[in-house]
Design a protein around this motif. Structure first.
Motif, PDB file in Angstrom:
ATOM      1  N   ASP B  12      18.223  15.823  -2.248  1.00 47.47           N
ATOM      2  CA  ASP B  12      17.972  14.428  -2.645  1.00 47.47           C
ATOM      3  C   ASP B  12      16.859  13.824  -1.807  1.00 47.47           C
ATOM      4  N   VAL B  15      13.333  15.011  -3.006  1.00 47.80           N
ATOM      5  CA  VAL B  15      12.961  14.400  -4.287  1.00 47.80           C
ATOM      6  C   VAL B  15      12.664  12.916  -4.091  1.00 47.80           C
ATOM      7  N   GLY B  16      13.520  12.253  -3.320  1.00 44.93           N
ATOM      8  CA  GLY B  16      13.331  10.831  -3.081  1.00 44.93           C
ATOM      9  C   GLY B  16      12.037  10.555  -2.338  1.00 44.93           C
ATOM     10  N   GLY B  19       9.201  10.600  -4.667  1.00 48.95           N
ATOM     11  CA  GLY B  19       9.142   9.348  -5.422  1.00 48.95           C
ATOM     12  C   GLY B  19       8.506   8.235  -4.607  1.00 48.95           C
ATOM     13  N   ALA B  20       8.956   8.090  -3.361  1.00 46.40           N
ATOM     14  CA  ALA B  20       8.458   7.003  -2.523  1.00 46.40           C
ATOM     15  C   ALA B  20       6.973   7.202  -2.210  1.00 46.40           C
ATOM     16  N   LEU B  23       4.724   6.497  -5.190  1.00 45.78           N
ATOM     17  CA  LEU B  23       4.503   5.075  -5.439  1.00 45.78           C
ATOM     18  C   LEU B  23       3.445   4.518  -4.485  1.00 45.78           C
ATOM     19  N   LEU B 232       7.412  -5.561   5.230  1.00 44.53           N
ATOM     20  CA  LEU B 232       7.880  -4.170   5.313  1.00 44.53           C
ATOM     21  C   LEU B 232       8.691  -3.956   6.588  1.00 44.53           C
TER      22      LEU B 232
ATOM     23  N   ARG C  97      17.319  10.292  -8.612  1.00 45.80           N
ATOM     24  CA  ARG C  97      17.058  10.840  -7.278  1.00 45.80           C
ATOM     25  C   ARG C  97      15.635  10.520  -6.841  1.00 45.80           C
ATOM     26  N   LEU C  98      14.723  10.500  -7.816  1.00 43.93           N
ATOM     27  CA  LEU C  98      13.323  10.206  -7.509  1.00 43.93           C
ATOM     28  C   LEU C  98      13.157   8.761  -7.038  1.00 43.93           C
ATOM     29  N   PRO C 101      15.350   6.085  -3.093  1.00 41.22           N
ATOM     30  CA  PRO C 101      14.895   5.462  -1.841  1.00 41.22           C
ATOM     31  C   PRO C 101      14.103   4.175  -2.083  1.00 41.22           C
ATOM     32  N   VAL C 102      13.289   4.178  -3.145  1.00 40.12           N
ATOM     33  CA  VAL C 102      12.501   2.975  -3.437  1.00 40.12           C
ATOM     34  C   VAL C 102      13.437   1.820  -3.764  1.00 40.12           C
ATOM     35  N   PHE C 105      15.160   0.609  -0.625  1.00 40.51           N
ATOM     36  CA  PHE C 105      14.275  -0.135   0.269  1.00 40.51           C
ATOM     37  C   PHE C 105      13.961  -1.523  -0.284  1.00 40.51           C
TER      38      PHE C 105
END
Lengths: 271, 259, 263
Positions: B12, B15-16, B19-20, B23, B232, C97-98, C101-102, C105
């Motif tokens: 996880d 993959v996460g 994604g972050a 972005l 942030l 899952r992708l 975290p976004v 946060f």
């Protein structure tokens, strides 16, 4: 010690049988294996080399300790899980998924909480191409079969545990399946309700002629209900021994033959 | 190689992270190529550059320290007071009958709505901020502590009594541990609320702290970069401390409560 | 019924006694009336607020309506965006899952800390307040919708699959209804967040709305008006959350989970 030896001596012929002769294999399970990838590599073997033939209209119980893979085996027959190897066939057709004539009754809490009892039963008809009215009429009929027509509009949380499992049975019967697969359906019920539902199940089984595979923890329950009792052992899950229950129904829980067989199964289970 | 790829796909975290980072990368590219105005929508890296040009690490550190000091002291006292009063109100009937109506009357008022009154009572200095953060922690904790105390399985209390416990020992050795999971939930909610309240209080009336730092930047027409870095930073701080509280809770009751 | 009545009487007596003690403490000079306006003064303030208004011409009712209007705009915008997106993310585990975290946060960012940035982007007007409310509501709603869809009791899914129900039909007939209680809980939490944010957002750059009212009253040393504003905010929040609970009982009569998700 002495009375047990005495009973063991009088054990009838049929209960000593090894693998019984089954004339018409209706459900045929051959060399079924199931393993999961383990944490940190390797694999955990849940079932290994299961061979079992079940005749049409037969009532078979799967008994064993937690972790012996009996629920997994049931799920494989139901087509809800895929075996890692081997095959299951129903009436000669290999099982590839659910909806091949298997109806499933789960442990508690498998009713859809947002549907009233009658709609839970009706869920089974959803792909049967019936009108809404026909679906309702059929559902009511099934509720009547399990004695719950009065509770048709109640939501599951308004029903007692015993009533919920009656609805579950009615739902599983919706598509008139040839096979009824039951996963500890009465495990969470109190003793009196449990006995009532066992009688109810036998009545339905005899009236509708189904092939039943019944998973249970209770030797007593298996003895009351089944034609044959399949004892499973764990690590890896395998068939340890098959007992034939030759007694006439309704069975007496206090009959010497009943107790003798109970004793046998218990000894085998704890050895 | 194949096995490694599969391991990464199953993780996880990996993959996460994709994604972050994806972005942030899109934002970065959009800002650098001028697709969005980098003065108004600076990407994180640009924002850090902009902020570094205007602020020293020391200034940021000082504001950060003030925010942390406020939130820890206000939360610590608010949560403690909430726990004590909630437990007492749940255990002592008479006290509960008096405390409950007053708490229920004031509870629906969001902590931020206390800001003007806090200024009237305590002036513009530290005590008024402390008071508001205190309230942010107090109400969730007092409610959950009371709720936890009232929903203890009576069987546990009876079991304690049969072993000769009564009064205060029964309270501390049976009732409080039994109410601990509810209490922990309240503490976590209270922490989040305290944190949100802290920022708001610093925006409205303060002369230091991270909230002040960003609103001051905008009032003096400074750079958006500083504001984004501040936001942030506040988010990260909240995330890290919340995770710490979660981990601490798990150590405290996880083994027997199972969450 | 009788027990409830008795409890209610005790509560009323306690609150009455507290008000009386407060009134007396002010009369005998233990508390300063400017800091702790007694009930009598608050009552006079309320009459003024509901007739001439504060500032003159803006009554308590129009402050309330302005606040409700702002919250609703931001809240509904957030719901419209978060529900479809959450249903999609929840349906596709890889996407979840992708993005997890976004989502986590963005949810941890204190909504009001965005205020300076949003002012730079959208000016100090109405839009800024609505964007802030929408932001706060959105992430709360989104994470609840995703969780609702993802953590459906596997037993129910198995039961449906045993009837050959799969794919989109499974999602529509089982996953969606099973997720509704959690989605509803999210909607209630999000509204709470909205009310929290609006009070802060109205303290800057406006004279209308309950948040502005209580802040403005302070600068004019009218603490009784601040207190009335606070009480109205509290009652509003309470009424809306009870209203939503009632709505849930009406729409999801089968769900017994209401008490568990109460907080």
């Amino acid at each position: 010690m002495a009375p047990r030896a005495h009973l063991a001596l009088r054990r009838p012929e049929w209960s000593r049988g090894e693998h019984p002769v089954v004339n018409v294999p209706f459900i045929e399970i051959s060399s079924v294996r199931k393993s999961f990838p383990a944490r940190g590599g390797g694999a955990v073997s849940v079932l290994s080399g299961i061979d079992l033939a079940i005749a049409e209209n037969e009532f078979v119980s799967l008994v064993g300790r937690s972790g012996c893979g009996k629920t997994t085996l049931l799920n494989i027959i139901a087509g809800l899980e895929a075996a890692s190897g081997g095959s299951v066939a129903i009436a000669g057709r290999p099982v590839t998924g659910p909806g091949q004539g298997q109806g499933v009754v789960f442990q508690q809490h498998a009713l859809f909480p947002w549907l009233a009892a009658v709609d839970n039963v009706g869920f089974g008809f959803r792909n049967a191409g019936l009108s809404k009215r026909q679906r309702r009429a059929r559902s009511m009929e099934l509720l009547r079969l399990v004695g719950l027509q009065a509770a048709a509009t109640k939501y599951p949380r308004e029903l007692s545990g015993g009533m919920q499992q009656r609805v579950s049975i009615a739902r599983a019967l919706a598509l008139d399946p040839q096979i009824l697969l039951m996963d500890e359906p009465f495990g969470a019920l109190d003793e009196l309700t449990r006995i009532e539902l066992q009688q109810e199940l036998l009545r339905i089984w005899q009236a509708r002629r189904k092939t039943v595979v019944f998973v249970t923890h209770s030797i007593n329950e298996a003895l009351i209900l089944s034609d044959r009792i399949v004892l499973l052992a764990a690590n890896p899950g395998r068939i340890k021994r098959i007992f034939e229950v030759g007694m006439e129904r309704p069975r007496s829980r206090t009959a010497p033959s009943f107790n003798a067989l109970y004793e046998d199964i218990w000894n085998e289970l704890s050895s | 190689m194949n096995a490694l790829a599969r391991r990464l796909r199953d993780s996880d975290l990996a993959v996460g992270a994709v994604g972050a980072f994806g972005l942030v990368a899109i934002w970065e590219i959009a800002a650098r190529t001028g697709l969005v105005d980098p003065q108004l929508f600076p990407s994180p890296l640009l924002a850090i550059e902009m902020a570094a040009a205007r602020l020293t690490a020391e200034t940021v550190g000082e504001n950060l320290a003030w925010s942390l000091f406020r939130v820890f002291s206000g939360f610590g006292l608010g949560a403690s007071a909430g726990a004590v009063i909630g437990i007492a109100a749940g255990w002592y009937r008479t006290f509960g009958m008096i405390a409950r109506p007053l708490i229920e009357l004031l509870r629906p008022i969001p902590p931020l709505a206390w800001i003007p009154l806090a200024i009237i009572w305590f002036g513009l200095g530290e005590p008024s901020k402390f008071f508001i953060i205190f309230l942010g922690a107090f109400f969730p904790v007092v409610t959950s502590a009371y709720h936890g105390m009232r929903s203890i399985d009576p069987m546990l209390l009876r079991a304690g009594q049969t072993m000769g416990l009564g009064g205060v020992p029964l309270l501390f050795r049976v009732a409080v541990p039994a109410a601990a999971p509810d209490l922990a939930t309240g503490v976590r909610i209270g922490w989040g609320l305290s944190f949100g309240v802290l920022v708001a209080a610093e925006l409205v009336a303060a002369d230091r702290g991270l909230g002040y730092m960003i609103i001051n930047e905008r009032n003096t027409g400074g750079s958006v970069g500083v504001i984004i870095v501040g936001i942030l930073l506040i988010g990260l701080l909240n995330l890290v401390t919340d995770a710490a509280i979660g981990a601490a809770t798990k150590r405290w009751i996880g083994r027997w409560h199972g969450t | 019924m009788r027990a409830r009545l008795a409890r209610f009487a005790v509560s009323a007596a306690v609150i009455g006694a507290a008000l009386l003690a407060w009134e007396l403490a002010v009369r005998f000079g233990y508390l300063k009336p400017y800091q702790f306006p007694p009930a009598s003064r608050i009552a006079r303030g309320f009459v003024e607020l509901s007739t001439t208004g504060f500032p003159t011409g803006v009554s308590i009712w129009s402050h309330t309506l302005v606040t409700i209007g702002r919250v609703l705009q931001g809240y509904l915008a957030a719901l419209v965006l978060a529900i479809p997106l959450g249903l999609l993310i929840g349906a596709l585990p890889f996407l979840d899952r992708l993005t997890a975290p976004v989502v986590v946060f963005c949810r941890s960012i204190a909504t009001l800390s965005l205020l300076p940035l949003v002012i730079v982007w959208f000016g100090a007007g109405e839009l800024t307040k609505i964007v802030l409310i929408a932001y706060g509501c959105f992430w709360t709603m989104l994470s609840n919708v995703i969780a609702g869809v993802r953590y459906v009791d596997p037993m129910l899914i198995r039961a449906a699959r045993s009837f050959g129900v799969a794919g989109i039909e499974l999602y529509r007939t089982v996953v969606l209804p099973a997720a509704l209680p959690r989605i509803f809980a999210g909607a209630r939490m999000a509204l709470g967040v909205g009310f929290m944010v609006i009070v802060g957002a109205e303290m800057i750059g406006t004279i209308e709305g309950l948040g502005a009212l209580i802040m403005e009253a302070r600068t004019f040393y009218r603490s009784e008006i601040t207190m009335i504003g606070m009480l109205v905010i509290g009652m509003l929040g309470f009424a809306i959350s009870s209203g939503l609970a009632g709505l849930e009982r009406l729409l999801l009569p089968w769900s017994g989970s209401l008490d568990e998700v109460r907080r």
